[in-house]
Enzyme design. Structure first.
Site, PDB file in Angstrom:
ATOM      1  CB  THR A 326      -0.926   0.013   1.224  1.00 46.48           C
ATOM      2  OG1 THR A 326      -1.751  -1.159   1.216  1.00 46.48           O
ATOM      3  CG2 THR A 326      -1.813   1.247   1.225  1.00 46.48           C
ATOM      4  CB  ILE A 328       5.412   0.178  -2.607  1.00 45.06           C
ATOM      5  CG1 ILE A 328       6.510  -0.162  -1.584  1.00 45.06           C
ATOM      6  CG2 ILE A 328       5.980   0.153  -4.021  1.00 45.06           C
ATOM      7  CD1 ILE A 328       7.005  -1.588  -1.676  1.00 45.06           C
ATOM      8  CD1 TRP A 329      -0.908   1.082  -6.468  1.00 44.34           C
ATOM      9  CD2 TRP A 329      -1.654   2.776  -5.212  1.00 44.34           C
ATOM     10  NE1 TRP A 329      -1.944   1.683  -7.137  1.00 44.34           N
ATOM     11  CE2 TRP A 329      -2.416   2.727  -6.382  1.00 44.34           C
ATOM     12  CE3 TRP A 329      -1.945   3.759  -4.264  1.00 44.34           C
ATOM     13  CZ2 TRP A 329      -3.453   3.618  -6.654  1.00 44.34           C
ATOM     14  CZ3 TRP A 329      -2.973   4.655  -4.521  1.00 44.34           C
ATOM     15  CH2 TRP A 329      -3.716   4.584  -5.704  1.00 44.34           C
ATOM     16  CG  HIS A 330      -0.258   5.818  -1.471  1.00 47.15           C
ATOM     17  ND1 HIS A 330      -0.659   4.617  -0.934  1.00 47.15           N
ATOM     18  CD2 HIS A 330      -1.363   6.614  -1.488  1.00 47.15           C
ATOM     19  CE1 HIS A 330      -1.945   4.676  -0.627  1.00 47.15           C
ATOM     20  NE2 HIS A 330      -2.400   5.874  -0.962  1.00 47.15           N
ATOM     21  N   GLY A 331       3.724   5.933  -4.064  1.00 49.71           N
ATOM     22  CA  GLY A 331       4.776   6.746  -4.670  1.00 49.71           C
ATOM     23  C   GLY A 331       6.149   6.134  -4.556  1.00 49.71           C
TER      24      GLY A 331
END
Length: 454
Positions: A326, A328-331
């Site tokens: 979660t 890592i997905w954000h940036g």
């Protein structure tokens, strides 16, 4: 092109809506919306339009393979062996995630390797495609759902293009499942009441974005731009509070606009936010915040890993993986996985210790506890690197910074207090309740005052 831009509000949206209303049937309307969505995307990044179309095509072909391999049978049966069908799903996931990783994380990985080895590796300079995180997850969810229930897929490439590229949710979500809108793609009506409701919802989201989120963001940006040696404790907390308001009102405002735009064209999207700042625990907060993303990780990562139906150690590992992913997905920044693991640690603490105490405590205790930890989390989320994060957190907790006599805090507070109070009110049920009770003239007065205050 963003929803708040003049060209979208006064040219693109009226033209798309007018033609949509004039077209005679759902097939022509779908074709028009798909074409309009591709134009919408091209306006921002024409060079990456082929990437979007390629993503749709790859997921479409994998979906066709899975549908042909079952011929209506349940997942795991049919013409193709279950093993081949699993490999097809894995292939779709690898293709989607490799593309996402290359465009979003490759330069970050090269920078990390350079810092660890002392060798300067050349960066690719790749520009991040708009909306790639959202349309990648949406396409991947389609393939996984077809694997699980082949009858939910489609043999129409045009329908899948519309589903993935539909402009209201293409850039910032919410993440939608195909089977939730497939019936609406096939048949829908745009009733006057639905159109009026959608327009109101869009304008409410636009107001959140322009009047409240952008103004709170001005304070947050100004505070975050200061070094640790220019901050005092009060100013650091003011920056965190403003960013807390900004990120919710901005993101939920975009979701409101997406839901409202969907209604204008006859689509009903699920809610993406449910007043998360009223939560009494971190667990409840994540049931209310970015619901479509939380649902995606739960259904397509957490449950396939085993969920909670396993040993305690394996369950903790599953949750660790989900929260790392979660973040890592954000940036592409080390502060993002740290942010995700921060919530993992809090959820573990609640599971084994705090939830029982919070259930017995007054509601106000739960609210204060949750908001305190959420504001700290947004400070982590907002920082660009670990060194700046460390300095900022030290000042927040009184371990550095300038003396409290500095006048910057007072300037920001007195200059922006009315709009910040309005933003805080809009983040609670009281804001919506008050808005419903106001007449049209009173609403106009309030909007005028907010514009003047901002």
């Amino acid at each position: 092109m963003v929803f708040s831009s003049s060209i979208f509000l006064f040219v693109f949206l009226p033209a798309v809506y007018l033609v949509h209303c004039l077209l005679p049937g759902v097939r022509s309307r779908n074709a028009w919306l798909a074409l309009s969505s591709l134009v919408f995307y091209s306006f921002g990044q024409l060079a990456y339009l082929p990437l979007l179309l390629a993503s749709v095509l790859v997921n479409y072909l994998f979906g066709l393979y899975l549908m042909a391999g079952t011929k209506g049978a349940s997942a795991g049966g049919g013409t193709y062996p279950a093993r081949r069908r699993k490999w097809a799903v894995a292939g779709a996931a690898v293709c989607s995630l490799l593309v996402l990783g290359a465009f979003k994380y490759l330069d970050f990985l090269l920078q990390t390797v350079s810092s660890l080895t002392g060798r300067t590796l050349p960066l690719t300079g790749i520009v991040l495609p708009i909306g790639i995180s959202f349309y990648t997850f949406q396409g991947l969810s389609y393939v996984i759902d077809v694997y699980r229930q082949p009858e939910t897929g489609t043999r129409s490439l045009g329908k899948l293009i519309l589903y993935i590229s539909f402009f209201p949710q293409l850039i910032a979500g919410p993440i939608i499942k195909y089977h939730d809108v497939s019936a609406q793609i096939d048949s829908r009506r745009t009733l006057p009441e639905q159109t009026l409701s959608g327009l109101r919802r869009f304008l409410a989201g636009l107001g959140k974005k322009l009047l409240l989120a952008n103004t709170a963001g001005q304070v947050a940006d100004a505070v975050f731009a200061l070094g640790a040696g220019e901050l005092d404790c009060r100013l650091a907390w003011l920056g965190a509070v403003c960013y807390t308001l900004q990120i919710y009102l901005d993101f939920s405002g975009y979701s409101d606009m997406a839901i409202g735009l969907g209604s204008l064209f006859g689509f009903t999207f699920l809610e993406n936010f449910s007043l998360p700042y009223t939560a009494r625990s971190i667990k409840e907060f994540w049931r209310r915040w970015h619901i479509s993303l939380s649902t995606w990780f739960r259904e397509y990562l957490y449950i396939p890993l085993g969920g909670s139906r396993c040993s305690r150690g394996r369950w903790m590992l599953n949750l660790f993986v989900v929260w790392a992913a979660t973040g890592i997905w954000h940036g592409a920044n080390w502060t993002f996985p740290l942010w995700g693991l921060y919530f993992f640690a809090l959820l573990m603490l609640e599971k084994f210790v705090l939830l029982r105490l919070l259930e017995r405590a007054p509601a106000a205790v739960g609210h204060v506890y949750t908001m305190f930890l959420v504001m700290v989390s947004w400070a982590i989320f907002a920082m660009e690197d670990m060194s700046r994060l460390g300095g900022y957190l030290k000042v927040m907790f009184g371990l550095g910074g300038v003396p409290l006599a500095d006048g910057t805090f007072g300037y920001f507070l007195t200059s922006y207090l009315p709009i910040l109070c309005a933003a805080a009110l809009a983040s609670t049920p009281l804001g919506a309740s008050l808005y419903r009770r106001l007449g049209n003239r009173s609403r106009q007065v309030v909007c005028t005052l907010l514009v003047a205050a901002g």
